[in-house]
Design an enzyme around this catalytic site. Sequence first.
Site, PDB file in Angstrom:
ATOM      1  N   HIS A 294     -28.358-109.389 -49.360  1.00 36.09           N
ATOM      2  CA  HIS A 294     -27.080-110.018 -49.716  1.00 36.09           C
ATOM      3  C   HIS A 294     -26.438-109.400 -50.959  1.00 36.09           C
ATOM      4  O   HIS A 294     -27.103-109.110 -51.942  1.00 36.09           O
ATOM      5  CB  HIS A 294     -27.182-111.534 -49.823  1.00 36.09           C
ATOM      6  CG  HIS A 294     -28.049-112.068 -50.925  1.00 36.09           C
ATOM      7  ND1 HIS A 294     -27.570-112.285 -52.199  1.00 36.09           N
ATOM      8  CD2 HIS A 294     -29.341-112.461 -50.943  1.00 36.09           C
ATOM      9  CE1 HIS A 294     -28.536-112.796 -52.941  1.00 36.09           C
ATOM     10  NE2 HIS A 294     -29.627-112.917 -52.218  1.00 36.09           N
ATOM     11  N   ASP A 306     -32.510-109.881 -57.110  1.00 41.64           N
ATOM     12  CA  ASP A 306     -31.913-110.847 -56.173  1.00 41.64           C
ATOM     13  C   ASP A 306     -30.397-110.643 -56.144  1.00 41.64           C
ATOM     14  O   ASP A 306     -29.668-111.231 -56.925  1.00 41.64           O
ATOM     15  CB  ASP A 306     -32.271-112.264 -56.616  1.00 41.64           C
ATOM     16  CG  ASP A 306     -31.849-113.318 -55.593  1.00 41.64           C
ATOM     17  OD1 ASP A 306     -31.524-112.941 -54.454  1.00 41.64           O
ATOM     18  OD2 ASP A 306     -31.841-114.505 -55.941  1.00 41.64           O
ATOM     19  N   GLU A 340     -24.979-115.282 -49.767  1.00 43.75           N
ATOM     20  CA  GLU A 340     -26.246-115.936 -49.421  1.00 43.75           C
ATOM     21  C   GLU A 340     -26.519-117.087 -50.380  1.00 43.75           C
ATOM     22  O   GLU A 340     -27.050-118.119 -49.998  1.00 43.75           O
ATOM     23  CB  GLU A 340     -27.396-114.912 -49.492  1.00 43.75           C
ATOM     24  CG  GLU A 340     -28.731-115.419 -48.921  1.00 43.75           C
ATOM     25  CD  GLU A 340     -29.582-116.185 -49.937  1.00 43.75           C
ATOM     26  OE1 GLU A 340     -30.501-116.889 -49.511  1.00 43.75           O
ATOM     27  OE2 GLU A 340     -29.319-116.091 -51.155  1.00 43.75           O
ATOM     28  N   GLU A 341     -26.137-116.907 -51.654  1.00 49.11           N
ATOM     29  CA  GLU A 341     -26.550-117.857 -52.696  1.00 49.11           C
ATOM     30  C   GLU A 341     -25.847-119.208 -52.610  1.00 49.11           C
ATOM     31  O   GLU A 341     -26.422-120.227 -52.949  1.00 49.11           O
ATOM     32  CB  GLU A 341     -26.300-117.257 -54.093  1.00 49.11           C
ATOM     33  CG  GLU A 341     -27.144-116.015 -54.403  1.00 49.11           C
ATOM     34  CD  GLU A 341     -28.641-116.301 -54.539  1.00 49.11           C
ATOM     35  OE1 GLU A 341     -29.052-117.462 -54.398  1.00 49.11           O
ATOM     36  OE2 GLU A 341     -29.388-115.328 -54.756  1.00 49.11           O
ATOM     37  N   ASP A 368     -34.945-109.809 -49.027  1.00 46.60           N
ATOM     38  CA  ASP A 368     -34.409-110.724 -50.035  1.00 46.60           C
ATOM     39  C   ASP A 368     -35.551-111.430 -50.752  1.00 46.60           C
ATOM     40  O   ASP A 368     -35.528-112.651 -50.940  1.00 46.60           O
ATOM     41  CB  ASP A 368     -33.441-111.738 -49.390  1.00 46.60           C
ATOM     42  CG  ASP A 368     -32.764-112.623 -50.433  1.00 46.60           C
ATOM     43  OD1 ASP A 368     -32.751-112.257 -51.620  1.00 46.60           O
ATOM     44  OD2 ASP A 368     -32.257-113.697 -50.048  1.00 46.60           O
ATOM     45  N   HIS A 438     -32.578-115.550 -60.612  1.00 44.98           N
ATOM     46  CA  HIS A 438     -31.427-116.385 -61.017  1.00 44.98           C
ATOM     47  C   HIS A 438     -31.271-116.523 -62.532  1.00 44.98           C
ATOM     48  O   HIS A 438     -30.568-117.422 -62.991  1.00 44.98           O
ATOM     49  CB  HIS A 438     -31.510-117.788 -60.393  1.00 44.98           C
ATOM     50  CG  HIS A 438     -31.471-117.794 -58.888  1.00 44.98           C
ATOM     51  ND1 HIS A 438     -31.444-118.953 -58.158  1.00 44.98           N
ATOM     52  CD2 HIS A 438     -31.431-116.796 -57.976  1.00 44.98           C
ATOM     53  CE1 HIS A 438     -31.410-118.660 -56.866  1.00 44.98           C
ATOM     54  NE2 HIS A 438     -31.401-117.345 -56.730  1.00 44.98           N
TER      55      HIS A 438
END
Lengths: 478, 478
Positions: A294, A306, A340-341, A368, A438
């Site tokens: 993503h 990520d 995606e998030e 991912d 994140h």
Amino acid sequence: MKTPKLLLLSFIVLLAACKENKETPKANSALSENEKVDAANIKSIFNTALTQGKSYEWLRELTTDIGGRMSGSPEAAKAVLWGEQVMKDAGLDSVWLQPAMVPHWIRGEKEVANYIVDGKKIDIALTALGGSIATPKEGITAEVIEVKSIEEAEKLGEKLRGKIVFFNRPFDDTLINTFSAYGGCVDQRVNGAATAGKYGAKAVLVRSMTSKIDDYPHTGTMRYGDIPESQYIPTAAISTIAAERLSIHLKEQTKIKVYFKQSCKNLPKTKSFNVIGQITGTENPEKVLVVGGHLDSWDLGDGAHDDGTGIVQSLEVLHLFKTNNIKPKNTIRVVFFMDEEQGGGGADAYAKAVKTSKEIHIGAIESDAGGHTPRGFTIDANPENTELLKSWKKLLAPYGLHDITKGGSGADISPLKSEAVTLVGYRPDSQRYFDYHHAATDTFDKVNKRELELGSASMASLIYLMDKYLYSNSPIKP
Amino acid sequence: MKTPKLLLLSFIVLLAACKENKETPKANSALSENEKVDAANIKSIFNTALTQGKSYEWLRELTTDIGGRMSGSPEAAKAVLWGEQVMKDAGLDSVWLQPAMVPHWIRGEKEVANYIVDGKKIDIALTALGGSIATPKEGITAEVIEVKSIEEAEKLGEKLRGKIVFFNRPFDDTLINTFSAYGGCVDQRVNGAATAGKYGAKAVLVRSMTSKIDDYPHTGTMRYGDIPESQYIPTAAISTIAAERLSIHLKEQTKIKVYFKQSCKNLPKTKSFNVIGQITGTENPEKVLVVGGHLDSWDLGDGAHDDGTGIVQSLEVLHLFKTNNIKPKNTIRVVFFMDEEQGGGGADAYAKAVKTSKEIHIGAIESDAGGHTPRGFTIDANPENTELLKSWKKLLAPYGLHDITKGGSGADISPLKSEAVTLVGYRPDSQRYFDYHHAATDTFDKVNKRELELGSASMASLIYLMDKYLYSNSPIKP
């Protein structure tokens, strides 16, 4: 003085140098003639990835030139244009953008939180969760109540009214796969505000989703679920250091009032794009194997692990096919999924397009789970194809790919699921992933070039085998 | 807007959470009753390492409080006292120091090297190699000649006279195990000066032993071998960036003269110590299983991965035995070997003491390949014991320990080799090791706590099995 050690050193060095050369033919002798061809092609894919790979430079561009790229942000728009350009530069047969509607949540001003203990102000390192509403402009000040689970919060029920609810269940460090530890905690982040909001709490703070004890808060998505909008309350993640400290202070003092302010906002959905490119199949151009990650990320760091690594590894798969002059029977397609998030807008748009198209999707791999050293793949497929993929273990084990098991694939490709489609999740080592996930620390310098390249080659090798063998013996045809 | 993705997320999260719990009983059902007991004990060892392990805090002390600790240095002396204290604090049955004579090489002033291209001074990041002599006080200025191997230097022979010889063969990046790539290059560092010195060269510069392209030079040991002292020449490693740049400049210009100055010195050998502690065996106190790493390091960094991690993992093995109340049949002994890097003085002293003692060594494990995520073990033993250790793979694979193969053990324990002794090298993932090895970047922040702890538990699990089963069925008794 140095001779005994150095004779020894020479011996070790010789041993090490000989080891790889010795082991290859030995392993090869157990292979059929066909398998020997495959082993040679896989070796060539790995050699090329490790010496002519482009993924590391692509990742530098995506993470340090563009940086964090939330759905709907200007950086996400830049990433789309960048993606289109690198796919064209890689010489793919066709490259296009696929529109998708995505959420547009903005963080606003830097969040603030603190409390007073013994006359001293204690700052809390925190970050708003994606999708959360803001606090009132003047912030919220309320007494904190600590819970360890959604169930505990539900039991307290009305006792949560007017409080800031602090979800503080840590990762279970005894789980070897850190994704299992994440899976055991993340309900607090996703559903904490909906649970506490229902009982009239003022806000939710949640311990960051990581084992690492440091002062970086980790953001991520949350949902209000079915509760009415009037019950929506603001929610944020706090660093593990802040969580440990707050928990100690709550044990030492009867009451602690936390001040908390954030100004994030949900704007109307906005248009964005998946970026798609492909090498057209020589025999079955209508049959498609997807490889993807993503393109969006969170905003605190640069979205390196990520999922910048998944993006560049996916494009590298096609680049490795081209560099090695492998002409796939089926179409190999790379998809840079958007969003995606925060909602999977890109995955939805892609899956919807597949349904109305005459193309036949035969398989997909998603990367991912970070760019760390390869460990294997998880397979979501019918039993015949699952066994087929597992049977390739002897070809893949020399590259550290031992864990080839039944399991999930990934959020962006799982909408493609059907009995005839073979979905695969690429699984690198999980130990370091949630250190950065994140958080502001998810930056380019955390990615090791060789680990990244070995991942690309692992994925390319599996796609090579899937392209060659998938469905040749299976009773279930797509 | 977020529901489809989030339903999916919940699903993935559930899957992840269930995965570990589901897989454990399934794997267990294939085990015998005895093996189930072992599996439970191994699980308990891992749980304890990941939740009550002390290795990470010990490593912080060793690397950041003490720092780099070359043989003979004040820091190495501090490390000995530290080692003795942590072993005592860990509550071992006995702790002692074993004297060993070690080299005492000092680096002196910061090294300098540069050259002029188009009127501009280019600085070379470099480090003297351990054991090298100094340049004259005024430094050396001489024309540079680049070679790619000892063989190429030998062929040039007399053409090297008066030159600075630049060994520039890079790592073979296609080798999956980076130790193989190191093994294929390190002869340049170890033997470069002896080869060039023989032909009257003025000095040797060698490309740093790493795949990583950066500006940190990597030191390491060298030897003058059999050449007369009059032919000794100074030698240093240069960063990979400096090596790549110098090589380009040599192709662009016919002649480049490099200025090079270092003031290192070999002082007389000095007394140091191995630090030793043990848990005495309940049944066979005279039979010994050794677990160890090396306490000395190079001076540029803090000796974190080389070999601070091996030191703290080895002590943690005994700590895990105590925490889990496992009473070994045989004596489990931890050895912090002194001077692995510069001569193996500690290994020699230990092996010599074993020969004159009434103790019987039955096995040993060494951790000297970094503190990264576990991959397996290499076994140097008789065929029966090699097969016995390989048969434990099903107990160890759930922890990522798949690579259990015949191979070397380690520089400090290999002097213990005999037909009846089972020597083992702990093998973590190798991808990142040579990024830091012997360089200023080998610091505490490069070590991941969980990877370190998983390594301790891996070693403790193997020692647990060796203590329980080694020689119980072997025809060769020690």
